[in-house]
Scaffold this active site. Structure first.
Site, PDB file in Angstrom:
ATOM      1  N   GLN A  67      -9.374   2.050   2.019  1.00  0.00           N
ATOM      2  CA  GLN A  67      -8.313   2.785   2.907  1.00  0.00           C
ATOM      3  C   GLN A  67      -8.767   3.538   3.927  1.00  0.00           C
ATOM      4  O   GLN A  67      -8.488   4.016   5.032  1.00  0.00           O
ATOM      5  CB  GLN A  67      -7.060   3.700   1.935  1.00  0.00           C
ATOM      6  CG  GLN A  67      -6.615   2.843   1.043  1.00  0.00           C
ATOM      7  CD  GLN A  67      -5.885   1.522   1.453  1.00  0.00           C
ATOM      8  OE1 GLN A  67      -5.085   1.867   2.359  1.00  0.00           O
ATOM      9  NE2 GLN A  67      -6.103   0.547   0.486  1.00  0.00           N
TER      10      GLN A  67
ATOM     11  N   ARG B  60       0.912  -1.229  -0.048  1.00  0.00           N
ATOM     12  CA  ARG B  60       0.199   0.066  -0.125  1.00  0.00           C
ATOM     13  C   ARG B  60       0.879   1.374  -0.024  1.00  0.00           C
ATOM     14  O   ARG B  60       0.563   2.330  -0.784  1.00  0.00           O
ATOM     15  CB  ARG B  60      -0.957  -0.123   0.993  1.00  0.00           C
ATOM     16  CG  ARG B  60      -2.174  -1.084   0.957  1.00  0.00           C
ATOM     17  CD  ARG B  60      -3.186  -1.219   2.134  1.00  0.00           C
ATOM     18  NE  ARG B  60      -4.212  -1.918   1.742  1.00  0.00           N
ATOM     19  CZ  ARG B  60      -5.025  -2.442   2.642  1.00  0.00           C
ATOM     20  NH1 ARG B  60      -5.261  -1.839   4.006  1.00  0.00           N
ATOM     21  NH2 ARG B  60      -6.088  -3.021   2.304  1.00  0.00           N
TER      22      ARG B  60
ATOM     23  N   TYR C 115      -6.249  -1.218  -6.828  1.00  0.00           N
ATOM     24  CA  TYR C 115      -5.627  -2.414  -6.369  1.00  0.00           C
ATOM     25  C   TYR C 115      -5.040  -2.289  -5.209  1.00  0.00           C
ATOM     26  O   TYR C 115      -4.569  -1.005  -4.532  1.00  0.00           O
ATOM     27  CB  TYR C 115      -4.927  -2.974  -7.530  1.00  0.00           C
ATOM     28  CG  TYR C 115      -3.604  -2.193  -7.932  1.00  0.00           C
ATOM     29  CD1 TYR C 115      -2.832  -1.156  -7.660  1.00  0.00           C
ATOM     30  CD2 TYR C 115      -2.686  -3.077  -9.071  1.00  0.00           C
ATOM     31  CE1 TYR C 115      -1.936  -0.722  -8.094  1.00  0.00           C
ATOM     32  CE2 TYR C 115      -1.827  -2.304  -9.606  1.00  0.00           C
ATOM     33  CZ  TYR C 115      -1.162  -1.139  -9.094  1.00  0.00           C
ATOM     34  OH  TYR C 115      -0.320  -0.511  -9.515  1.00  0.00           O
ATOM     35  N   GLU C 116      -4.693  -3.146  -4.203  1.00  0.00           N
ATOM     36  CA  GLU C 116      -4.131  -2.988  -2.799  1.00  0.00           C
ATOM     37  C   GLU C 116      -5.046  -2.458  -1.875  1.00  0.00           C
ATOM     38  O   GLU C 116      -4.608  -1.856  -0.900  1.00  0.00           O
ATOM     39  CB  GLU C 116      -2.701  -2.428  -2.768  1.00  0.00           C
ATOM     40  CG  GLU C 116      -1.601  -3.289  -3.474  1.00  0.00           C
ATOM     41  CD  GLU C 116      -1.567  -4.624  -3.288  1.00  0.00           C
ATOM     42  OE1 GLU C 116      -1.909  -5.115  -2.160  1.00  0.00           O
ATOM     43  OE2 GLU C 116      -1.073  -5.305  -4.203  1.00  0.00           O
ATOM     44  N   GLY C 117      -6.330  -2.561  -2.366  1.00  0.00           N
ATOM     45  CA  GLY C 117      -7.410  -1.838  -1.360  1.00  0.00           C
ATOM     46  C   GLY C 117      -7.761  -0.688  -1.981  1.00  0.00           C
ATOM     47  O   GLY C 117      -6.977   0.176  -2.115  1.00  0.00           O
TER      48      GLY C 117
END
Length: 598
Positions: free
Chosen positions: A446, A298, A439-441
């Site tokens: 977040q 992230r 992507y990655e949340g």
């Protein structure tokens, strides 16, 4: 096509004056790191980024990765560039020396990471995922796993991946179905399918080490029943030699809006009897371990937002200097001028420049906090630094990437109609940026993490400490004479008050109305990012003023710092009050309609 040159002077300024490079180099374990060594590494990284990676960016976008019969061929030049990258030691920069790493500070690695991502984002994704896999194995792997995999991952001989997502389980990892069946000899057979696996298959290295989330037969339901496994593409012998091909295969790669040269794989585990894996750490704690990788990833994805913004700014600035169009406003019959003379082009470029510098300043400060959290001799400082990192990770990931969409869009706008034409290259930055908020949340994930785990759960303690630091800088700025500093102080004061107002609302609302609080989560994330960026821009203006008064450094550079901070205060930081209003008042309009009314 645009060239890329790392903004080394600004990087050095931020590292030394804002992130505290001298303090970082004095931390335990960094005794051999000097300012001269840092400068030398930055210079060499710039040469590699601009000379090797940047020229491949357009080629990678146009050619992409190609899948055929389970194999993936990377874009022309990729294999050779990766070989040079690994042989030059860039994969080992921040890694533990015990496994062949160089053990250099996170702050330095952050600046170098920015260069890779600006030069060629699609290429940078492979070492990024490998770095996260290394970190997870370092912290939770067995000695056998570490000795088997880490030396060759650190050297870049092998790469790593992160396997979370499944067709039925996007961001909802509780829905993971991949199975792990114990074999009685310490190994497990893995069965299932994973999607969106970055560099899940490629031709750059002999082996790929997959970290895979799966469920044991007796696992409880939900996220508490997920375990983490190491599943190599090729099995590895006790002597480190490669053995048989494991039962994990790439059944396709995705066709995407951007990052065309980064193969996004669909991986099938166990179609021919079961993929062999070994358990990482304890059973049913896989998601906890995977978050080690995810936090690294992230932060790194946030750096993509910064890096793409820098690349788009450089591209747009060069075009604005070269493109001759019209006369100066108010000058009839005057000579034709480049478009940098035009007021709105200047506004667009200053917006790009100021946001990029704000992001860089905040990112490097967070990078230095990583170093303190891991290496400072004082336990209290380590704890405070880790709390700051934890608070800022969703801001770096969420706010930076949202910025990158706006900044790269501004870059297209500066180019006018030519920005919409692929051959100029401006559109690639815009397309590549679009995935970063997903992507990655996603940004919402977040933001929910920010207001829930980082604000409400600790009753605002860490954000309160950060606000206190911001207020101290506000007071310093207010004491400096001159209209620019008065404007910066006014906007910073209003922005900090907006954060305080929004935090108070979240603390009062979250426990009793989580949906209402969550409507404002993304606006709050943007608010905190904007104000945190303004805090760092104000600090940079103070440093620049001190250097100017002392007659030190490059006067033009320092004057530019003050002007850029003033622009940020007037055009970006000034948005804070509106975002706070949305956080506090925005729930009703978002939640009142029934599903049928949409």
């Amino acid at each position: 096509m645009s060239n890329y040159n790392a903004p080394i002077r600004d990087m050095q300024f931020v590292m030394r004056e804002l992130a505290g490079l001298d303090e970082v180099t004095q931390l335990p374990g960094n005794e051999e790191v000097s300012a001269d060594l840092v400068d030398a590494i930055l210079e060499e990284a710039d040469k590699f980024a601009s000379g090797v990676l940047a020229p491949l960016n357009w080629v990678g976008d146009q050619e992409g990765a190609k899948w055929s019969a389970g194999e993936v061929a990377t874009a022309p030049g990729w294999k050779d560039a990766y070989k040079q990258f690994a042989e030059s030691g860039w994969t080992a920069l921040p890694c533990d020396p015990e496994y062949g790493g160089q053990g250099l500070p996170k702050l330095l690695a952050t600046a170098v990471m920015e260069m890779w991502k600006s030069a060629n984002m699609a290429f940078s994704l492979c070492p990024m995922l490998t770095s996260g896999a290394i970190e997870a194995l370092m912290l939770r792997g067995t000695d056998e796993q570490k000795n088997m995999y880490l030396p060759k991952m650190v050297s870049g001989e092998w790469t790593g991946t992160m396997n979370l997502t499944e067709p039925q389980a996007g961001s909802d990892l509780a829905a993971v179905r991949t199975k792990a069946e114990p074999q009685g000899d310490g190994t497990y057979k893995i069965f299932g399918q994973k999607i969106f696996i970055t560099y899940g298959e490629h031709d750059m290295t002999d082996n790929i080490i997959h970290l895979v989330l799966a469920r044991l037969p007796d696992a409880p339901e939900g996220v508490k029943g997920i375990s983490l496994f190491v599943v190599p593409k090729f099995l590895v012998g006790a002597d480190g030699s490669l053995g048989a091909r494991n039962d994990v295969h790439c059944v396709s790669i995705e066709h995407k809006l951007g990052i065309h040269a980064s193969p996004t794989a669909v991986l099938a585990f166990g179609d021919n009897g079961g993929a062999i894996g070994t358990l990482v750490g304890e059973p049913n704690r896989g998601l906890e371990y995977m978050f080690i990788m995810m936090n690294e990833a992230r932060f790194a994805v946030g750096m993509e937002g910064l890096a793409l913004s820098e690349r788009a700014y450089q591209h747009a600035l060069q075009y604005a200097k070269d493109r001759v169009q019209g006369t100066d406003a108010g000058v009839r019959g005057g000579p034709k001028v480049n478009i940098l003379h035009h007021a709105d082009v200047r506004r667009l470029l200053m917006n790009m420049k100021s946001k990029t510098e704000a992001m860089r300043s905040l990112a490097y400060v967070v990078g230095a906090a990583f170093d303190k959290a891991h290496n400072h001799a004082d336990e209290a400082v380590r704890a405070q630094s880790q709390a700051f990192v934890d608070l800022m990770i969703p801001v770096v990931k969420g706010w930076f990437t949202e910025n990158s969409i706006d900044v790269t869009s501004d870059g297209v706008q500066v180019h006018g109609g030519m920005g919409f034409i692929e051959e100029t290259g401006a559109a690639q930055h815009f397309r590549d940026a679009r995935i970063t908020t997903i992507y990655e949340g996603t940004t919402a994930i977040q933001a929910n993490d920010l207001i829930g785990r980082k604000i409400a759960r600790e009753n605002g303690a860490t954000v309160g400490a950060v606000v206190k630091m911001m207020r101290a800088v506000e007071a310093e700025v207010a004491a400096v004479e001159g209209e620019s500093f008065a404007a910066i102080a006014r906007s910073l004061k209003t922005g900090i008050s907006a954060v305080e107002e929004a935090v108070a609302y979240i603390l009062a609302t979250y426990a009793k109305d989580v949906k209402g609080a969550s409507v404002g989560s993304v606006p709050f994330l943007k608010l905190l990012g904007i104000v945190a960026g303004g805090w760092q821009m104000a600090r940079s203006a103070l440093v620049a003023k001190r250097l100017l008064d002392a007659g030190e450094g490059d006067a033009s550079f320092n004057q530019t710092k003050i002007v850029t901070a003033r622009f940020y205060a007037d055009h970006v930081l000034s948005q804070a009050s509106g975002l706070a209003y949305t956080v506090v008042n925005g729930a009703a309009g978002a939640l009142e309609l029934s599903e049928e009314q949409f």
